[in-house]
Motif scaffolding. Structure first.
Motif, PDB file in Angstrom:
ATOM      1  N   PRO A 164       5.751  -7.146   6.086  1.00  0.00           N
ATOM      2  CA  PRO A 164       4.463  -6.446   6.026  1.00  0.00           C
ATOM      3  C   PRO A 164       4.375  -5.447   4.871  1.00  0.00           C
ATOM      4  O   PRO A 164       3.294  -5.129   4.393  1.00  0.00           O
ATOM      5  CB  PRO A 164       4.376  -5.721   7.369  1.00  0.00           C
ATOM      6  CG  PRO A 164       5.337  -6.417   8.258  1.00  0.00           C
ATOM      7  CD  PRO A 164       6.408  -6.987   7.374  1.00  0.00           C
ATOM      8  N   GLY A 165       5.507  -4.975   4.373  1.00  0.00           N
ATOM      9  CA  GLY A 165       5.513  -4.077   3.228  1.00  0.00           C
ATOM     10  C   GLY A 165       5.039  -4.746   1.949  1.00  0.00           C
ATOM     11  O   GLY A 165       4.738  -4.061   0.964  1.00  0.00           O
ATOM     12  N   ALA A 166       4.963  -6.071   1.964  1.00  0.00           N
ATOM     13  CA  ALA A 166       4.490  -6.803   0.785  1.00  0.00           C
ATOM     14  C   ALA A 166       3.062  -6.403   0.417  1.00  0.00           C
ATOM     15  O   ALA A 166       2.703  -6.406  -0.762  1.00  0.00           O
ATOM     16  CB  ALA A 166       4.576  -8.311   1.030  1.00  0.00           C
ATOM     17  N   TYR A 167       2.265  -6.051   1.417  1.00  0.00           N
ATOM     18  CA  TYR A 167       0.882  -5.645   1.134  1.00  0.00           C
ATOM     19  C   TYR A 167       0.860  -4.356   0.312  1.00  0.00           C
ATOM     20  O   TYR A 167       0.060  -4.223  -0.621  1.00  0.00           O
ATOM     21  CB  TYR A 167       0.095  -5.454   2.430  1.00  0.00           C
ATOM     22  CG  TYR A 167      -0.044  -6.715   3.246  1.00  0.00           C
ATOM     23  CD1 TYR A 167      -0.829  -7.775   2.805  1.00  0.00           C
ATOM     24  CD2 TYR A 167       0.594  -6.842   4.473  1.00  0.00           C
ATOM     25  CE1 TYR A 167      -0.959  -8.933   3.555  1.00  0.00           C
ATOM     26  CE2 TYR A 167       0.470  -7.994   5.234  1.00  0.00           C
ATOM     27  CZ  TYR A 167      -0.310  -9.040   4.771  1.00  0.00           C
ATOM     28  OH  TYR A 167      -0.443 -10.182   5.515  1.00  0.00           O
ATOM     29  N   ASP A 168       1.746  -3.422   0.638  1.00  0.00           N
ATOM     30  CA  ASP A 168       1.821  -2.167  -0.114  1.00  0.00           C
ATOM     31  C   ASP A 168       2.316  -2.405  -1.536  1.00  0.00           C
ATOM     32  O   ASP A 168       1.826  -1.779  -2.485  1.00  0.00           O
ATOM     33  CB  ASP A 168       2.726  -1.161   0.600  1.00  0.00           C
ATOM     34  CG  ASP A 168       2.161  -0.745   1.952  1.00  0.00           C
ATOM     35  OD1 ASP A 168       0.926  -0.679   2.090  1.00  0.00           O
ATOM     36  OD2 ASP A 168       2.965  -0.486   2.869  1.00  0.00           O
ATOM     37  N   GLU A 169       3.268  -3.308  -1.688  1.00  0.00           N
ATOM     38  CA  GLU A 169       3.764  -3.642  -3.030  1.00  0.00           C
ATOM     39  C   GLU A 169       2.654  -4.260  -3.872  1.00  0.00           C
ATOM     40  O   GLU A 169       2.489  -3.918  -5.044  1.00  0.00           O
ATOM     41  CB  GLU A 169       4.944  -4.611  -2.933  1.00  0.00           C
ATOM     42  CG  GLU A 169       6.205  -4.011  -2.357  1.00  0.00           C
ATOM     43  CD  GLU A 169       7.277  -5.059  -2.122  1.00  0.00           C
ATOM     44  OE1 GLU A 169       7.277  -6.112  -2.817  1.00  0.00           O
ATOM     45  OE2 GLU A 169       8.123  -4.832  -1.237  1.00  0.00           O
ATOM     46  N   THR A 170       1.907  -5.163  -3.270  1.00  0.00           N
ATOM     47  CA  THR A 170       0.803  -5.794  -3.995  1.00  0.00           C
ATOM     48  C   THR A 170      -0.273  -4.767  -4.326  1.00  0.00           C
ATOM     49  O   THR A 170      -0.881  -4.821  -5.402  1.00  0.00           O
ATOM     50  CB  THR A 170       0.207  -6.956  -3.169  1.00  0.00           C
ATOM     51  OG1 THR A 170       1.250  -7.888  -2.874  1.00  0.00           O
ATOM     52  CG2 THR A 170      -0.900  -7.667  -3.928  1.00  0.00           C
TER      53      THR A 170
END
Length: 183
Positions: A164-170
């Motif tokens: 779910p942290g991928a959204y913050d990275e993007t």
């Protein structure tokens, strides 16, 4: 796994990113549309507010990928961050946002249901709260476009990011480079 073979590792290309990779010739205009709607200079609506409209509509459409993505993008650009985005997604009437934005979100919700649900009363209420014709126009267009983006992502059964942290990275990449620069 998507409903069609995208010919790529979907764990590395979740949601719309896999679809964009699969069809780069459609990715170019779709990314340009997102850039124009959400990132291009606007005289009165911030990029964070426009992302918030996209996140709100995506949540109403139950599109997990787009709602999560655009919530992160909005949170990265709004002073209230993710707590504010969550407030808006749960109940825009109770959220700590300007009356103008609340009126625009009501219009966006009407568009999500049906373009014909946008009434003169909704528009007049948004205007009374300070919304301009340009803001009403752009809200309707963002809401309509995100109904399309949401159906594109969910209609092809795309995969969600495993982290779910991928959204913050993007979000960091989108805020820095935009949709066209990050494609």
């Amino acid at each position: 796994m998507a409903h069609i073979d995208l010919g790529l590792d979907e764990t590395q290309h979740p949601g719309i990113t896999g679809l964009m990779t699969y069809r780069p010739e459609t990715a170019v205009p779709l990314n340009a549309l997102a850039e124009a709607l959400l990132r291009a200079p606007h005289p009165t609506l911030t990029a964070g507010e426009r992302e918030l409209i996209a996140a709100y509509v995506s949540g109403l459409n139950d599109c997990t990928f787009c709602c999560s993505s655009h919530s992160a993008f909005a949170a990265a650009q709004l002073d209230g961050g993710m707590p504010l985005v969550r407030q808006v997604r749960v109940d825009p009437d109770a959220a700590d946002i300007p009356a103008k934005l609340r009126g625009l979100l009501r219009i966006a919700a009407a568009v999500q249901e049906s373009g014909r649900k946008v009434t003169p009363e909704l528009v007049d209420a948004a205007r009374a709260a300070g919304a301009t014709d340009l803001e009403v126009h752009d809200t309707v267009l963002i809401a309509a476009a995100f109904c399309m983006f949401n159906r594109y992502v969910d209609g092809l059964g795309t995969r969600l990011p495993e982290d779910p942290g991928a959204y913050d990275e993007t979000a960091l990449r989108i805020v820095a480079s935009g949709y066209v620069g990050s494609a």
